[in-house]
Design an enzyme around this catalytic site. Structure first.
Site, PDB file in Angstrom:
ATOM      1  CE  LYS A 103     -33.209  -8.216  45.589  1.00 57.03           C
ATOM      2  NZ  LYS A 103     -34.446  -7.814  46.188  1.00 57.03           N
ATOM      3  CD  GLU A 127     -30.616 -14.279  57.161  1.00 55.64           C
ATOM      4  OE1 GLU A 127     -29.897 -15.069  57.774  1.00 55.64           O
ATOM      5  OE2 GLU A 127     -31.526 -14.651  56.395  1.00 55.64           O
ATOM      6  N   GLY A 132     -36.234 -10.965  52.791  1.00 57.92           N
ATOM      7  CA  GLY A 132     -36.290  -9.793  53.676  1.00 57.92           C
ATOM      8  C   GLY A 132     -35.962 -10.101  55.121  1.00 57.92           C
ATOM      9  CB  ILE A 134     -37.637 -14.875  56.678  1.00 61.63           C
ATOM     10  CG1 ILE A 134     -39.051 -14.361  56.397  1.00 61.63           C
ATOM     11  CG2 ILE A 134     -37.666 -16.284  57.245  1.00 61.63           C
ATOM     12  CD1 ILE A 134     -39.794 -15.200  55.351  1.00 61.63           C
ATOM     13  CD  GLU A 188     -35.755  -6.115  43.409  1.00 61.91           C
ATOM     14  OE1 GLU A 188     -34.580  -5.803  43.198  1.00 61.91           O
ATOM     15  OE2 GLU A 188     -36.200  -6.283  44.552  1.00 61.91           O
ATOM     16  CG  ASP A 199     -36.356 -10.312  43.632  1.00 64.46           C
ATOM     17  OD1 ASP A 199     -35.345  -9.661  43.965  1.00 64.46           O
ATOM     18  OD2 ASP A 199     -37.167 -10.770  44.460  1.00 64.46           O
ATOM     19  CE  LYS A 203     -35.586 -11.640  47.027  1.00 66.62           C
ATOM     20  NZ  LYS A 203     -36.947 -11.099  47.020  1.00 66.62           N
ATOM     21  N   GLY A 300     -39.561  -4.514  52.349  1.00 66.38           N
ATOM     22  CA  GLY A 300     -39.927  -3.352  53.169  1.00 66.38           C
ATOM     23  C   GLY A 300     -38.746  -2.854  53.969  1.00 66.38           C
TER      24      GLY A 300
HETATM   25  N1  HSE Z   1     -38.652  -6.837  45.162  1.00 68.54           N
HETATM   26  C1  HSE Z   1     -38.393  -7.732  46.225  1.00 68.54           C
HETATM   27  C2  HSE Z   1     -39.703  -8.389  46.621  1.00 68.54           C
HETATM   28  C3  HSE Z   1     -37.818  -6.984  47.395  1.00 68.54           C
HETATM   29  O1  HSE Z   1     -40.766  -7.905  46.221  1.00 68.54           O
HETATM   30  O2  HSE Z   1     -39.673  -9.403  47.308  1.00 68.54           O
HETATM   31  C4  HSE Z   1     -37.221  -7.856  48.438  1.00 68.54           C
HETATM   32  O3  HSE Z   1     -36.148  -8.592  47.954  1.00 68.54           O
END
Ligand code: HSE
Length: 433
Positions: A103, A127, A132, A134, A188, A199, A203, A300
């Site tokens: 991302k 995607e 993750g 979804i 991360e 993060d 997204k 995950g």
């Molecule tokens: N570090 C991210 C989270 C991992 O906890 O959502 C998935 O992008």
């Protein structure tokens, strides 16, 4: 038909999940893709004990994968901006399609990467970069393509949601929950990306571009983390019928696009308020469909692998299509992107929760409400908590107002002689409730 050959770069949490699911479900995946998907080479610095790579073509140099003439699709799962950026550009330069879960890379360098991919007539699929497992990109880009998207809001960082949930439900300590999220492979490499909203902003930037057809503009996203949320505010929010969630919110307004990540109070009965643990959810409001909600594991190994492999299958199905006959990277045709402005945060509109520490003296509340009233800010609820101290917390909920007005009001309230310290402010959203 000949198998499609893929190279996996990075065999960490997501790489390992992708490797294992590709092998375990090979027959089922081939039935969908129409061809077998063969792991031709793996670029990794360290072996993953969860993966049996015996007999596989392994290299420590990921650029070998990007230039390997046998490989059709490079799966980039190393993360970060630097090597990953060079790797993806090298793969595109060498005519490879790319699948990535990165991302940060897409949010920051996506415009350039997509332009290079268009030029070379290859696909870059991402995607797994948002939420993750979804399939939210697929849903927004294809399933909702009839709609004018009005807004979207999501819990798009599993680590942050896990921390907030464990703290609220079990009273656990922030650092302790974060350490568990790291051990589970959710966090991360730099966990401040999770906790400070970076993060989630990566997204959100991607989702907003696909929702409204605007170029990726991560630098314009507003981020505010969860590290300053106190148990006191969590409790007061509950008493008022709200829950605090770390949301990414993007709204299309007549003035421009809102793009913001911050702790947000949402009504307790809202579905999104009940998304707990590492789960993610994205709520999308489209003019034709109304509201739709997408829920599932946001991090995950195998949930993310599920999205990575779905992208591989998509790429395989359209290998022979030309660029004009594929789904555009950002959902809208590259020449049709809009120049709608991303609004600075003081131009957004939201409701507010304020916690103000005031000296217990007649007239203090009147001063506060006068400042708000003078600015046309409507108060929805006001309550003063009883304590044994000389100072008492005054809790206020306001209706929706432009942030710049609220900033002025807060500055004036803080300047009152009977107000102690800074006013705590949490934005409130009703999300169509
Ligand atoms: N570090 C991210 C989270 C991992 O906890 O959502 C998935 O992008």
């Amino acid at each position: 038909m000949k198998p499609v050959k893929v190279g996996i770069c990075g065999l960490g949490t997501v790489g390992g999940g992708t490797f294992n699911v590709l092998q375990r479900n090979a027959a089922e995946i081939a039935r969908r893709a129409g061809r077998r998907i063969q792991i031709e080479q793996i670029g990794m610095r360290r072996p993953n004990p969860a993966c049996d790579t015996k007999g596989m073509h392994v290299t420590a140099d990921v650029f070998e994968v990007a230039t390997n003439p046998e490989i059709d699709i490079v799966i980039e799962l190393i993360g970060g901006y630097d090597v990953a950026y060079k790797l993806v550009m090298t793969a595109i330069e060498n005519g490879k399609h790319v699948v990535t879960a990165n991302k940060a890379l897409i949010a920051v360098h996506g415009n350039e990467i997509f332009a290079a991919a268009q030029e070379k007539n290859v696909m870059v699929a991402f995607e797994a970069s948002v939420a993750g497992g979804i399939p939210i990109i697929k849903a927004l880009r294809e399933g909702l393509s009839a709609n004018k998207i009005n807004w979207l809001a999501g819990i798009i960082n599993g680590t942050g949601n896990f921390i907030m949930t464990e703290m609220r439900e079990k009273g656990r300590d922030f650092q302790d929950v974060l350490a568990e999220a790291q051990a589970l492979g959710y966090a991360e490499a730099d966990p401040t990306f999770d906790v400070e909203g970076i993060d989630a902003a990566h997204k959100l930037t991607i989702l907003a571009s696909i929702a409204y057809g605007i170029p990726l503009q991560f630098d314009k996203a507003y981020t505010e983390g969860i590290s300053r949320i106190t148990a006191e505010d969590v409790k007061y929010a509950e008493e008022l019928g709200y829950r605090i969630k770390h949301l990414g919110i993007s709204r299309r307004t007549a003035q421009g696009i809102e793009l913001r990540v911050h702790p947000t109070m949402v009504p307790q009965q809202a579905l999104i308020a009940n998304v707990n643990g590492v789960m993610n959810a994205v709520l999308v409001d489209g003019d034709a469909v109304g509201q739709t909600l997408y829920y599932g594991p946001g991090a995950g190994a195998e949930p993310t692998a599920s999205a990575v492999i779905a992208d591989v299958v998509d790429v395989v199905r359209t290998l022979t299509a030309d660029r004009d006959n594929r789904v555009p990277h950002l959902a809208f045709q590259p020449g049709e992107l809009s120049d709608a402005e991303v609004l600075p945060v003081d131009q957004i509109e939201s409701g507010y929760y304020l916690r103000i520490m005031a000296v217990e003296r007649p007239g203090v509340l009147a001063h506060i409400t006068r400042i708000l009233g003078d600015k046309g800010i409507n108060i929805e609820a006001i309550t003063q908590k009883q304590t044994e101290e000389a100072q008492v917390p005054v809790i206020l909920l306001t209706q929706s107002v432009k942030e710049e007005k609220m900033n002025q009001a807060i500055r004036e309230i803080e300047a009152l002689p009977d107000i102690v310290g800074e006013v705590v402010r949490i934005r409130v959203e009703h999300l169509g409730q």
